[in-house]
Design an enzyme around this catalytic site. Structure first.
Site, short mmCIF file in Angstrom:
data_model
loop_
_atom_site.label_atom_id
_atom_site.label_comp_id
_atom_site.label_asym_id
_atom_site.label_seq_id
_atom_site.Cartn_x
_atom_site.Cartn_y
_atom_site.Cartn_z
N SER A 94 -8.47 -4.92 4.87
CA SER A 94 -9.00 -4.67 3.53
C SER A 94 -9.41 -5.92 2.75
CB SER A 94 -7.99 -3.86 2.70
OG SER A 94 -7.72 -2.63 3.32
N LEU B 173 10.54 -20.81 -3.68
CA LEU B 173 9.44 -19.97 -3.21
C LEU B 173 8.18 -20.15 -4.08
CD1 LEU B 173 8.74 -17.32 -1.43
CD2 LEU B 173 9.26 -16.10 -3.54
N SER C 113 -7.35 -5.76 -6.00
CA SER C 113 -8.52 -6.24 -5.25
C SER C 113 -9.79 -6.18 -6.10
CB SER C 113 -8.71 -5.40 -3.99
OG SER C 113 -9.28 -4.15 -4.33
N THR C 114 -10.83 -6.85 -5.62
CA THR C 114 -12.12 -6.81 -6.34
C THR C 114 -12.66 -5.38 -6.37
OG1 THR C 114 -13.08 -7.55 -4.24
CG2 THR C 114 -12.93 -9.19 -5.98
N GLU D 243 0.70 -13.27 12.65
CA GLU D 243 1.22 -12.07 13.29
C GLU D 243 1.05 -10.92 12.30
OE1 GLU D 243 2.35 -11.81 16.37
OE2 GLU D 243 2.05 -13.95 16.75
N ARG E 239 -11.34 2.23 -9.60
CA ARG E 239 -10.38 3.32 -9.83
C ARG E 239 -10.51 3.84 -11.26
NH1 ARG E 239 -4.94 2.31 -6.32
NH2 ARG E 239 -6.04 1.87 -4.40
N HIS F 227 2.87 3.11 -9.00
CA HIS F 227 2.72 1.68 -9.30
C HIS F 227 3.95 1.16 -10.04
CE1 HIS F 227 -1.23 2.01 -7.76
NE2 HIS F 227 -1.76 2.63 -8.78
N TRP G 178 -11.29 -2.18 -9.33
CA TRP G 178 -11.88 -1.84 -10.64
C TRP G 178 -12.54 -0.47 -10.61
CZ3 TRP G 178 -10.25 -5.04 -14.20
CH2 TRP G 178 -10.04 -6.38 -13.91
N ASP H 154 0.83 -1.21 0.00
CA ASP H 154 0.00 0.00 0.00
C ASP H 154 0.86 1.26 0.00
OD1 ASP H 154 -2.28 1.50 0.02
OD2 ASP H 154 -2.72 1.22 2.15
C1 FPP Z 1 -1.72 0.15 -3.43
O1 FPP Z 1 -1.29 1.47 -3.50
C2 FPP Z 1 -1.20 -0.68 -4.50
C3 FPP Z 1 -1.96 -1.31 -5.46
C4 FPP Z 1 -3.41 -1.21 -5.53
C5 FPP Z 1 -1.38 -2.13 -6.55
C6 FPP Z 1 -0.07 -2.81 -6.29
C7 FPP Z 1 0.55 -3.06 -7.60
C8 FPP Z 1 1.87 -3.03 -7.87
C9 FPP Z 1 2.89 -2.85 -6.85
C10 FPP Z 1 2.36 -3.13 -9.28
C11 FPP Z 1 2.09 -4.38 -10.06
C12 FPP Z 1 2.21 -5.66 -9.34
C13 FPP Z 1 2.90 -6.77 -9.73
C14 FPP Z 1 2.72 -8.02 -8.92
C15 FPP Z 1 3.83 -6.81 -10.85
P1 FPP Z 1 -2.40 2.60 -3.62
O2 FPP Z 1 -2.51 2.96 -5.04
O3 FPP Z 1 -3.66 2.15 -2.97
O4 FPP Z 1 -1.73 3.76 -2.79
P2 FPP Z 1 -2.47 4.93 -1.99
O5 FPP Z 1 -3.20 4.26 -0.86
O6 FPP Z 1 -1.33 5.78 -1.53
O7 FPP Z 1 -3.38 5.61 -2.96
#
Ligand code: FPP
Length: 250
Positions: free
Chosen positions: A197, A132, A66-67, A208, A72, A38, A70, A21
């Site tokens: 979430s 892994l 997440s579900t 933990e 956004r 991102h 979409w 996050d």
């Molecule tokens: C949350 O930050 C992050 C996401 C919703 C997406 C995570 C995706 C990546 C790290 C890139 C692609 C992934 C892979 C596995 C290659 P946010 O946008 O909710 O941040 P904010 O809370 O500051 O708005």
């Protein structure tokens, strides 16, 4: 000196789950558009996968989409999907070199076709790898997963393949998307938010929890090792009292 040297290899969490996050806030803080966060977040994914592999964690599950994501703006959703496709394609040699098995959980049917295709290709190519297990949660929601499991179990009952009396925790576990994975020992969430979430609600029953203020694009190997050291400093009692846990460790 790296914090890695302080980690006890005999007390590792088997399964680490991460809520990545803070990408948007990181980007805004730097004066960039959200999607740049991102893009940088992919580097943090690489660091985390490498760190987990190096210390010998068995399973790493990342909440990538997440579900609810979409909802956004379309441009952000499209960027996330194309980052997924390009990263998966680019990382195939690394997955093979490090013996990493990639899999995915979530309602994958709803992903765009090119993302589904790339994902299936990587899953197929890495299916016999045994280091892994890297699980990407995509279009994942824990409640949706539980609803899905309930439907499958109900159908089995209607078809006389299962009796109501046979339903127990193991049966429910085995109908979740995560059925092949060990239970989650450790959940990390970055960016200072202290929420779950809708992520792995059933699976984190005894995990933990670790919350760090580091924003996901800044999260690196040392941050991961620091989190693992924090995990190792905790006493996991699973409902027992301290003395019982100490005796069972002798
Ligand atoms: C949350 O930050 C992050 C996401 C919703 C997406 C995570 C995706 C990546 C790290 C890139 C692609 C992934 C892979 C596995 C290659 P946010 O946008 O909710 O941040 P904010 O809370 O500051 O708005």
């Amino acid at each position: 000196m790296s914090l890695k040297t302080k980690i006890d290899p005999n007390k590792l969490p088997k399964h680490v789950a991460v809520i990545m996050d803070g990408n948007g806030r990181w980007a805004k803080g730097q004066g960039f558009k959200r999607v740049f966060g991102h893009k940088r977040g992919v580097d943090a994914v690489r660091q985390t996968v490498e760190a987990a592999t190096e210390i010998g964690v068995e399973a790493l599950t990342l909440f990538a989409f997440s579900t609810e994501n979409w909802k956004r703006p379309k441009f952000e959703v499209d960027t996330l999907m194309s980052l997924l496709v390009s990263s998966l394609k680019k990382e195939i040699p690394t997955f093979q070199k490090n013996n990493i098995k990639v899999q995915a959980i979530g309602n994958l049917e709803k992903l765009p076709n090119n993302a589904k295709k790339q994902l299936m290709e990587v899953i197929e190519l890495t299916k016999n790898n045994s280091n892994l297990t890297l699980t990407l949660a995509l279009n994942y929601g824990s409640r949706e997963e539980i609803v899905n499991a309930t439907k499958i179990i109900s159908k089995k009952i209607v078809n006389n393949e299962l009796k109501i009396e046979e339903i127990d925790e193991n049966i429910i576990n085995s109908h979740l998307y995560t059925f092949t994975l060990p239970v989650v020992d450790f959940l990390i969430r970055t960016s200072g938010e202290k929420r779950i979430s809708n992520f792995l609600l059933w699976q984190i029953a005894y995990a933990e929890l670790y919350f760090t203020n580091v924003l996901w694009p800044d999260f690196n190997k040392e941050d991961f090792y620091e989190a693992i050291l924090n995990y190792q400093s905790r006493e996991r009692r699973f409902g027992k009292i301290s003395e019982q846990v100490e005796n069972s460790n002798k």
